[in-house]
Design a protein around this motif. Structure first.
Motif, mmCIF file in Angstrom:
data_model
loop_
_atom_site.group_PDB
_atom_site.id
_atom_site.type_symbol
_atom_site.label_atom_id
_atom_site.label_comp_id
_atom_site.label_asym_id
_atom_site.label_seq_id
_atom_site.Cartn_x
_atom_site.Cartn_y
_atom_site.Cartn_z
ATOM 1 N N UNK A 298 0.622 -0.995 0.471
ATOM 2 C CA UNK A 298 -0.249 -0.061 0.118
ATOM 3 C C UNK A 298 1.014 1.417 -0.289
ATOM 4 N N UNK A 299 2.061 0.825 0.174
ATOM 5 C CA UNK A 299 3.321 2.381 -0.597
ATOM 6 C C UNK A 299 2.613 3.647 -0.936
ATOM 7 N N UNK A 300 2.674 4.388 -0.838
ATOM 8 C CA UNK A 300 1.904 5.775 -1.600
ATOM 9 C C UNK A 300 0.265 6.139 -1.267
ATOM 10 N N UNK A 301 0.089 4.691 -0.303
ATOM 11 C CA UNK A 301 -1.682 5.382 0.309
ATOM 12 C C UNK A 301 -1.680 6.505 1.500
ATOM 13 N N UNK A 302 -0.613 5.524 2.315
ATOM 14 C CA UNK A 302 -1.032 6.166 3.493
ATOM 15 C C UNK A 302 -0.440 7.614 4.196
ATOM 16 N N UNK A 303 -0.846 8.389 4.806
ATOM 17 C CA UNK A 303 -0.051 9.367 5.355
ATOM 18 C C UNK A 303 -0.597 9.061 6.047
ATOM 19 N N UNK A 304 0.885 9.323 7.671
ATOM 20 C CA UNK A 304 1.286 8.924 8.496
ATOM 21 C C UNK A 304 1.248 10.063 9.444
ATOM 22 N N UNK A 305 1.277 9.678 10.668
ATOM 23 C CA UNK A 305 0.913 11.659 11.971
ATOM 24 C C UNK A 305 -0.176 11.412 12.257
ATOM 25 N N UNK A 306 -1.156 11.285 11.648
ATOM 26 C CA UNK A 306 -2.328 11.659 11.049
ATOM 27 C C UNK A 306 -3.137 11.508 12.154
ATOM 28 N N UNK A 307 -3.385 12.269 12.994
ATOM 29 C CA UNK A 307 -4.566 11.931 14.572
ATOM 30 C C UNK A 307 -5.710 12.655 13.893
ATOM 31 N N UNK A 308 -7.491 12.072 13.680
ATOM 32 C CA UNK A 308 -8.484 12.163 13.524
ATOM 33 C C UNK A 308 -8.781 12.928 14.849
ATOM 34 N N UNK A 309 -9.926 13.907 14.620
ATOM 35 C CA UNK A 309 -9.946 15.296 15.489
ATOM 36 C C UNK A 309 -11.356 14.763 14.840
ATOM 37 N N UNK A 310 -12.300 14.535 13.987
ATOM 38 C CA UNK A 310 -13.386 15.151 13.339
ATOM 39 C C UNK A 310 -13.777 14.224 12.327
ATOM 40 N N UNK A 311 -15.230 13.229 12.574
ATOM 41 C CA UNK A 311 -15.240 12.725 11.208
ATOM 42 C C UNK A 311 -16.827 12.664 10.880
ATOM 43 N N UNK A 312 -17.148 13.844 9.821
ATOM 44 C CA UNK A 312 -18.520 14.102 9.202
ATOM 45 C C UNK A 312 -19.317 12.978 8.585
ATOM 46 N N UNK A 313 -20.753 13.770 8.501
ATOM 47 C CA UNK A 313 -21.393 13.281 7.263
ATOM 48 C C UNK A 313 -21.964 13.670 6.490
ATOM 49 N N UNK A 314 -21.858 14.850 5.673
ATOM 50 C CA UNK A 314 -23.092 15.110 4.761
ATOM 51 C C UNK A 314 -23.612 15.059 3.646
ATOM 52 N N UNK A 315 -24.438 15.690 3.163
ATOM 53 C CA UNK A 315 -24.228 15.630 1.218
ATOM 54 C C UNK A 315 -23.768 13.926 0.832
ATOM 55 N N UNK A 316 -24.343 12.943 1.148
ATOM 56 C CA UNK A 316 -23.772 11.215 0.922
ATOM 57 C C UNK A 316 -22.413 10.959 0.983
ATOM 58 N N UNK A 317 -21.323 12.407 1.810
ATOM 59 C CA UNK A 317 -19.699 12.646 1.661
ATOM 60 C C UNK A 317 -19.185 12.025 3.099
ATOM 61 N N UNK A 318 -18.214 11.628 3.422
ATOM 62 C CA UNK A 318 -17.162 11.599 4.441
ATOM 63 C C UNK A 318 -16.652 12.258 4.711
ATOM 64 N N UNK A 319 -16.169 13.326 5.891
ATOM 65 C CA UNK A 319 -14.725 14.395 5.735
ATOM 66 C C UNK A 319 -14.666 14.119 6.892
ATOM 67 N N UNK A 320 -13.237 13.785 7.110
ATOM 68 C CA UNK A 320 -12.328 14.065 8.198
ATOM 69 C C UNK A 320 -11.294 15.030 8.344
ATOM 70 N N UNK A 321 -11.731 15.070 9.338
ATOM 71 C CA UNK A 321 -9.907 16.410 10.340
ATOM 72 C C UNK A 321 -9.265 15.543 11.142
ATOM 73 N N UNK A 322 -8.385 15.825 10.741
ATOM 74 C CA UNK A 322 -6.910 15.025 10.843
ATOM 75 C C UNK A 322 -5.668 16.313 11.443
ATOM 76 N N UNK A 323 -5.496 16.441 12.387
ATOM 77 C CA UNK A 323 -3.749 17.022 13.247
ATOM 78 C C UNK A 323 -2.200 15.980 12.836
#
Length: 542
Positions: A298-323
């Protein structure tokens, strides 16, 4: 036990119960299978995600543990555009090994630099793979992860009861043979006395007695006594040799009363439990070799050191906030679908758009406390001095067990023991100690079993899972009541979100549970996306 036989009829139920204690969990498991109370795993080969998603359909996977990477790998292969957000700086999650030269900082800021030799390691999380964990073994085969036997069962390891036998560790084979032999003798007396509530036929009695003679190493008088039969199972006081004075010397069995009072027999059946039966495996070089193999795919598909802070659902999509851990930069990722494998102990603290039923399910599952301690010694004294090659010693001391390495045997290399493995309230007590204090106590307790500990000890590392930042615990703990109330709600597709991980399985605490959960979740998700409603509904019932 002798009092039981003298004062009560040995019913078939009591007979089976005694067989269960003496023969271990394997016998009872087979009986449960026939009664429909137990079942094997559900893996029947690689999944086939029929149909294609709409071009450009995106999936965001949260967590690069095995559940997350299995999900990402299979969805990518099915035609989805996949990204993974991972809290750590590396893949694997609880599929984790600490090698010489590594470092680890737990909650509270205590940092441990692993001072093992470069070729030595400890697995703080999963450390063995049962033969019936077919999904995990299949991925190891497909990803070319080299495996070797993990020795769970060693007759020459110890059962140790600190308050009995003058605190002297007893070889497993001695306790096992003597308990089994004397139980067999008591059973034979019950049969001869006609104390079965549904008497066997004379022919069946003769067959049963002969079976007991063989199983219990009884002599011609159906007695378990010092002699060739018992020594052939428990071992000799002096083994047969060559030349003059070579005749073996029979060993003296332990008294049944002493064994029963010591409670050492409680641990005899552990190796016979279905989940611990041989053959078991481990990856060559550490359990993290499995995670590393997925990571390469899976090389190239992973973002490391990403702390997820919120998972939102709206308009048939999912938006994830991270630091980002390193830079502190805040970012967002939006996708059509999200597979979340974050442990519930962490997910319960994250802002999450989900149904009240899913949120209640997330909050309903506590995580087990656990502590593991790895100890490196200057030499492999357990092999050199005591002829213990792999396997596990069990003790009533707080460390509960010592596991001997299943690799590097008969070499001049140093060795790392699993010097303690604590659960429950004991683990919470150990977690309150500093890492150095945990190691020190493990050496002190271990020296009661192996006197060589204090002279040979070199360095150690400890992992208290309630202090591991990315899990805050070892594994999800379900009860019959919480499963009934919350399990389906946890596993169902919720809007454009689905959860996976060992917590979303009936194989808790095992990597197999994480993988099976992921395969089930993405099969249902793919069916939902491609419009195969029948497969989707069937998946939700699984």
């Amino acid at each position: 036990m002798s009092i039981l036989l003298e004062s009560q009829t040995l019913t078939r139920r009591r007979f089976l119960t005694m067989v269960g204690y003496a023969a271990g969990g394997a016998a009872m498991y087979q009986a449960m299978m026939k009664l429909g109370h137990a079942a094997e795993g559900s893996y029947d080969g690689p999944i086939r995600l029929e149909g294609k998603p709409r071009e450009g359909t995106t999936v965001l996977v949260l967590g690069a543990g095995l559940a997350g990477m299995v999900s990402a790998l299979e969805l990518r292969n099915a035609g989805y555009k996949v990204k993974i957000l991972e809290y750590r700086e590396k893949v694997g999650g609880r599929n984790w090994s600490l090698h010489g030269g590594d470092s680890f900082t737990e909650l509270g800021g205590a940092r441990q630099d692993v001072k093992f030799d470069k070729d030595q390691y400890i697995n703080p999380g999963p450390w063995r793979i049962p033969f019936h964990h077919r999904a995990l073994l299949d991925y190891c085969k497909r990803l070319n992860v080299k495996l070797e036997p993990f020795i769970q069962y060693n007759f020459n390891a110890y059962l140790h009861s600190s308050g009995h036998f003058n605190g002297t560790p007893q070889r497993f084979r001695h306790i096992h043979a003597d308990f089994q032999g004397q139980v067999a003798e008591l059973m034979s007396k019950a049969i001869n006395a006609g104390k079965l509530d549904e008497p066997l036929s004379k022919e069946d009695q003769e067959r049963m007695l002969e079976a007991l003679r063989s199983w219990g190493a009884l002599d011609k008088n159906m007695a378990y006594v010092k002699g060739m039969a018992s020594s052939s199972v428990r071992g000799f006081e002096r083994d047969a040799g060559g030349g003059l004075g070579a005749e073996p010397i029979f060993s003296e069995p332990l008294a049944l009363a002493d064994i029963v009072r010591s409670d050492g027999w409680h641990n005899m059946g552990i190796h016979d439990l279905y989940e611990f039966q041989q053959t078991m495996f481990q990856p060559v070089g550490g359990m993290d070799q499995i995670g590393a193999a997925f990571g390469r795919e899976l090389e190239g598909l992973i973002t490391f050191n990403a702390k997820v802070t919120a998972i939102k659902q709206a308009d048939g999509k999912v938006t994830v906030a991270y630091t980002d851990h390193n830079s502190g930069k805040e970012s967002k990722e939006t996708a059509d679908w999200c597979v979340c494998t974050i442990p519930l102990s962490i997910l319960s603290q994250i802002e999450l758009d989900a149904s009240k039923e899913m949120l209640a399910a997330i909050d309903a599952v506590p995580y087990a406390p656990s502590v593991k301690i790895g100890l490196q010694f200057k030499r492999r004294f357990w092999e050199d001095d005591e002829a213990i090659y792999g396997g596990i010693t069990y003790t009533d001391l707080p460390i509960t067990q010592i596991s001997y390495p299943s690799t590097g045997m008969l070499s001049s290399r140093k060795g790392v023991l699993l010097g303690g493995y604590m659960f429950g309230p004991s683990a919470m007590e150990w977690s309150s100690l500093s890492p150095e204090e945990r190691v020190q106590k493990a050496v002190e307790y271990g020296a009661q079993i192996h006197k060589q500990y204090k002279d040979e000890f070199e360095s150690g590392v400890s992992v208290a899972w309630h202090r591991v930042p990315w899990t805050l615990g070892c594994y999800g703990m379900w009860t019959e009541q919480t499963r009934k109330a919350h399990y389906e709600n946890l596993c169902k597709i919720d809007g454009n979100l689905v959860l996976a991980g060992e917590h979303a399985s009936y194989v808790n605490a095992w990597q197999e549970g994480a993988i099976l959960s992921a395969l089930n979740a993405i099969t249902r998700l793919h069916a939902h996306v491609t419009g195969n409603r029948q497969a989707d509904n069937q998946g939700d019932k699984s």
